[in-house]
Design a protein around this motif. Structure first.
Motif, PDB file in Angstrom:
ATOM      1  N   PHE A   1       3.417  -1.172  -2.259  1.00 40.60           N
ATOM      2  CA  PHE A   1       2.139  -0.984  -1.867  1.00 40.60           C
ATOM      3  C   PHE A   1       2.332  -0.633  -0.611  1.00 40.60           C
ATOM      4  CE2 PHE A   1      -0.767  -4.861  -3.158  1.00 40.60           C
ATOM      5  CZ  PHE A   1      -0.625  -4.458  -4.448  1.00 40.60           C
TER       6      PHE A   1
ATOM      7  N   VAL B   1       8.290  -9.752  -6.115  1.00 40.98           N
ATOM      8  CA  VAL B   1       7.416 -10.421  -5.221  1.00 40.98           C
ATOM      9  C   VAL B   1       8.068  -9.923  -3.408  1.00 40.98           C
ATOM     10  CG1 VAL B   1       7.639 -12.961  -5.145  1.00 40.98           C
ATOM     11  CG2 VAL B   1       5.521 -11.327  -5.592  1.00 40.98           C
ATOM     12  N   ILE B   2       8.613 -10.702  -2.972  1.00 42.73           N
ATOM     13  CA  ILE B   2       9.221 -10.565  -2.227  1.00 42.73           C
ATOM     14  C   ILE B   2       8.933  -9.366  -1.426  1.00 42.73           C
ATOM     15  CG2 ILE B   2      11.078 -11.189  -0.091  1.00 42.73           C
ATOM     16  CD1 ILE B   2      10.022 -13.542  -1.124  1.00 42.73           C
TER      17      ILE B   2
ATOM     18  N   VAL C   1       8.189  -6.898  -2.927  1.00 47.21           N
ATOM     19  CA  VAL C   1       5.969  -6.248  -3.063  1.00 47.21           C
ATOM     20  C   VAL C   1       5.759  -7.165  -1.692  1.00 47.21           C
ATOM     21  CG1 VAL C   1       3.749  -6.799  -3.882  1.00 47.21           C
ATOM     22  CG2 VAL C   1       5.924  -7.027  -5.129  1.00 47.21           C
ATOM     23  N   ILE C   2       5.973  -8.070  -0.615  1.00 48.44           N
ATOM     24  CA  ILE C   2       5.243  -8.031   0.269  1.00 48.44           C
ATOM     25  C   ILE C   2       6.039  -7.697   1.618  1.00 48.44           C
ATOM     26  CG2 ILE C   2       5.407 -10.155   2.178  1.00 48.44           C
ATOM     27  CD1 ILE C   2       5.112 -12.497   0.000  1.00 48.44           C
ATOM     28  N   VAL C   3       7.180  -7.122   1.400  1.00 46.58           N
ATOM     29  CA  VAL C   3       7.603  -6.409   2.332  1.00 46.58           C
ATOM     30  C   VAL C   3       6.811  -5.015   2.351  1.00 46.58           C
ATOM     31  CG1 VAL C   3      10.031  -5.177   2.899  1.00 46.58           C
ATOM     32  CG2 VAL C   3      10.294  -7.469   2.284  1.00 46.58           C
TER      33      VAL C   3
ATOM     34  N   MET D   1       4.786  -4.477   2.082  1.00 49.87           N
ATOM     35  CA  MET D   1       3.058  -4.860   2.710  1.00 49.87           C
ATOM     36  C   MET D   1       3.068  -4.309   4.257  1.00 49.87           C
ATOM     37  SD  MET D   1       0.884  -7.584   1.084  1.00 49.87           S
ATOM     38  CE  MET D   1       0.908  -8.920   2.199  1.00 49.87           C
ATOM     39  N   GLY D   2       4.562  -4.881   4.505  1.00 50.08           N
ATOM     40  CA  GLY D   2       4.799  -4.269   5.393  1.00 50.08           C
ATOM     41  C   GLY D   2       4.706  -3.390   6.620  1.00 50.08           C
ATOM     42  N   VAL D   3       5.472  -2.932   5.514  1.00 49.13           N
ATOM     43  CA  VAL D   3       6.272  -1.019   5.531  1.00 49.13           C
ATOM     44  C   VAL D   3       4.132  -0.389   5.894  1.00 49.13           C
ATOM     45  CG1 VAL D   3       6.879   0.899   3.873  1.00 49.13           C
ATOM     46  CG2 VAL D   3       8.156  -1.649   4.252  1.00 49.13           C
TER      47      VAL D   3
END
Lengths: 336, 434
Positions: free
Chosen positions: A44, A111-112, A114-116, A118-120
């Protein structure tokens, strides 16, 4: 004559912009697809990686301009591009080392990751806004047009003009060069082959003695280069605004998925499919049809299928159709 | 320290932080934080339902929140009768024709055998239907938007009490979620993420551009409120007498009164939804959901209909986000489609859920209050920090000005760092799932 006019109008408003936009999307989608193929998650943060690379390039461009260095008729940004790529490479390598590697070693679920990412994305977005601010920046210089509408009319005597901006020409030429280099690298060099092997079958690649960390590092380096080139070309062609790069995420992902995630050829095809459909569906066809339709039958309205504000909807609908009827994309991608 | 004690302490800590900001800054700011925090908590419960219970990756929260806001306009604003008379019929008929086209295409897809005939028939229906839809819809829209474009230029709402808009917002979001879920669920998890990301952008695009619906970027102002206006309170002798008796300034007291009123309303909604979510979590349904989340194949082998359950929880979670969106628009008193930003309304809610503890409703609430507090306070803190850093620099230097200007963008950076730190060092969040 009318037919010629129609063709010229069509090229001017649809073909040329769509080819340029398609090349930009294709470069972005190649980055997404490589990450997906080798690191196995949807990144992302890609839009913001593009913005970061473009930002570094812009800063160098300004520095060169202030020193009086120019590139003749070409934009100075092309001179600054290598430095932008280096800056972006440094950023993604640091990110990988600090953030992603931990999850890779843990073999975390995609999926984890992907969330990471998002943080980046948050951090990169914040960085870009922090350094260059959230506003529009223009950094294109040099000749504006390869051929301007007026010259074209004078040259051919047609009623319609065909304008090709320098940035559009540069976009296509650069994209062709970059893609050719990428495919040469993936298909001919040892590292490229090991990358493809790793993407096809991780275990088998490990058994044959391929060093995964090396593959991952090369992937990030290539992705950083692709993202920076795509970001700079888009910024040259339109203008640089951090938020727009975030919004590009959707058409870029649509391109990558439509082509088949993990397939580089698919990413390029997907980029052009999305770009052409966005431009044709949101273009007002009145002019072209006016030349083509017989006397008296010319349309009254704009003959615009959808207003330009809905261009995201177009890429999205194509994405949905492909997902519903051909979930692996046009070129067989992978589904993890 | 046992878990309940620790959790209570965490809540007390957040409350203390808000109270400190109340003493240090002003109670108005503190109440603002509390109100938006409560709304964020409801959104976080919705996302937690989808992600924490069922493992669905929805990054379209912004879209559902915006739909909730739209519902407020559609329910509570008075109808514009003239616009209805001019073009209401055309708009409604056009929308019905558009829906009929889609339904017909789906029916053809289901009934006809696979082959070229089916493809061509669907294509013909869709293209023909599109042109019929535009032919009926466009004149209607033009007529509606021509009615007093500076003041109304839209169809207006139903003129019902604004509190009814909250459940209506939930229903609207649920309907949209059902449509999305029908098409996108059952695909891989990343694809659902991209699909929801896209649908949220489209919902915002529609709200920005369809002026007949809610005036687009011209915004709808002056939405009805469930509470009295401050100015009415200040003119009410009874109220003035009571607050001066308490030793308060009537102007400050009236703003505090209204904000407190909202807090109570929001708290009631939050408690009801929290109670329902807790009950759902403890019920056999909740256990089934977690079983599906942890192992879809096994759950399917036990005879659970995974896709249907996913659809169910997706619709429920989105409905909760819709309710929160309607509450937020009511609090703002206006619908401004231009202000919906994915970073603020989608990804920030995700940070709340992850930080609080996915799979735990209390965690979601705690995360929402904490993150919202930080989101509001990071800016002044960042500015203060920047002033500290730049205090040694020459007055008016470019770097100093740039750093001071950029302090406002510390927010995103901070949120990203918090998210990454929590994911790395405490992936189960502040209050982990039991």
């Amino acid at each position: 004559m009318d037919l010629l006019n129609a063709i010229v109008a069509l090229s001017n408003f649809v073909l040329v912009p769509a080819i340029a936009y398609g090349s930009q999307l294709a470069l972005g989608a190649l980055g997404v697809t490589l990450i997906y193929g080798i690191l196995r998650f949807s990144n992302f943060a890609h839009g913001d990686t593009m913005a970061f690379g473009a930002m570094v390039t812009i800063l160098f461009t300004w520095w060169f301009q202030s020193m009086g260095v120019t590139f003749g008729p070409l934009p100075t940004a092309l001179l600054a591009l290598p430095f932008g790529i280096l800056g972006c490479m440094a950023l993604v390598l640091v990110t990988d080392r600090l953030v992603y590697r931990f999850y890779r070693e843990q073999k975390a679920k995609p999926v984890i990751l992907v969330i990471v990412s998002m943080g980046v994305m948050f951090i990169m977005n914040g960085l870009v806004r922090f350094i260059i601010g959230p506003n529009d920046q223009r950094f294109a210089d040099g000749e504006r047009f390869i051929i301007s509408a007026r010259d074209f009319k004078a040259m051919t005597g047609l009623r319609e003009g065909l304008a090709i901006k320098t940035t559009q020409g540069i976009t296509v030429v650069t994209a062709v060069i970059v893609v050719a280099l990428l495919f040469w690298f993936l298909n001919r060099t040892r590292t490229g082959k090991s990358m493809r092997a790793y993407s096809d079958n991780e275990d088998l690649a490990l058994l044959s003695g391929i060093n995964p960390e090396r593959v991952v590092m090369y992937t990030w380096l290539i992705v950083a280069a692709l993202a920076t080139v795509a970001g700079v070309l888009y910024g040259l062609d339109k203008s640089f605004k951090p938020f727009v790069y975030f919004q590009l995420l959707l058409p870029i992902f649509a391109s990558a998925i439509v082509g088949g995630l993990g397939s580089p050829v698919g990413a390029i095809a997907g980029g052009f499919v999305i770009a052409f459909s966005e431009v044709t569906i949101t273009y007002a066809w009145k002019k072209v049809l006016g030349y083509l339709a017989p006397e008296g039958l010319a349309p009254d309205g704009l003959v615009q299928l959808l207003s330009t504000d809905y261009k995201f909807a177009v890429s999205f609908v194509i994405l949905l159709i492909v997902l519903l009827f051909k979930p692996t994309g046009l070129f067989k991608g992978k589904s993890v | 320290m046992s878990a309940p004690v620790k959790n209570t302490l965490l809540f007390v800590l957040v409350a203390a932080m808000i109270a400190i900001s109340g003493f240090m800054q002003s109670w108005n700011t503190a109440l603002l934080v509390i109100n938006m925090g409560l709304i964020s908590a409801i959104m976080a419960i919705g996302v937690n339902l989808q992600w924490g219970f069922a493992g669905l990756f929805n990054v379209g929260v912004m879209g559902f929140v915006a739909l909730g806001g739209l519902a407020v306009v559609l329910v509570s604003m008075p109808p514009v009768t003239e616009a209805w008379a001019e073009g209401g019929l055309g708009v409604i008929l056009g929308l019905l024709l558009g829906a009929a086209t889609v339904v017909a295409a789906v029916l053809v897809h289901k009934r006809l055998p696979k082959g070229r005939t089916r493809g061509l028939a669907m294509l013909a229906i869709l293209i023909g239907g599109f042109f019929v839809f535009r032919a009926v819809f466009d004149p209607g829209v033009a007529a509606v938007e021509a009615v007093n474009p500076a003041g109304t230029g839209y169809l207006g709402g139903l003129g019902l009490p604004v509190l009814l808009a909250w459940p209506a917002g939930g229903a609207l979001a649920a309907g949209a979620a059902w449509l999305i879920g029908k098409t996108a669920l059952g695909l891989r998890s990343d694809y659902l993420a991209i699909a929801t990301l896209g649908i949220a952008e489209i919902i915002i695009a529609v709200m920005k551009n369809e002026d007949w619906l809610a005036r687009g970027v011209k915004n709808v102002n002056g939405l009805p409120r469930p509470l009295p206006y401050e100015i009415d309170l200040q003119n009410d002798p009874g109220f003035v007498e009571r607050v001066t008796g308490l030793g308060l300034d009537p102007v400050t007291a009236s703003t505090l009164y209204v904000k407190l009123g909202y807090s109570v309303l929001f708290l009631v909604v939050l408690l009801v939804i929290l109670w329902m979510a807790q009950m759902a979590l403890k019920s056999p349904w909740g256990r089934m959901m977690r079983a599906i989340r942890d192992n879809e194949v096994a759950a399917e082998a036990m005879g659970k209909d995974v896709t249907r359950r996913h659809l169910q929880v997706f619709v429920l979670g989105s409905a909760i986000c819709g309710i929160a969106g309607a509450m937020m628009t009511t609090l703002d008193g206006q619908l401004t489609p231009g202000t919906y930003q994915p970073l603020r309304f989608t990804f920030l809610v995700w940070v709340m859920v992850i930080v609080g503890g996915s799979g735990n409703n209390f965690g979601a609430v705690l995360g929402a209050m904490l993150i919202w507090f930080l989101w509001v306070q990071v800016e002044p803190i960042g500015l203060w920090l920047m002033q500290l850093i730049t205090s040694g620099m020459a007055e008016g230097s470019a770097l100093k000005n740039h750093l001071l200007d950029s302090a406002a963008h510390m927010r995103l950076l901070t949120m990203g760092v918090i998210l990454l730190l929590v994911l790395r060092f405490s992936p189960r969040g502040l209050i982990p799932e039991k």
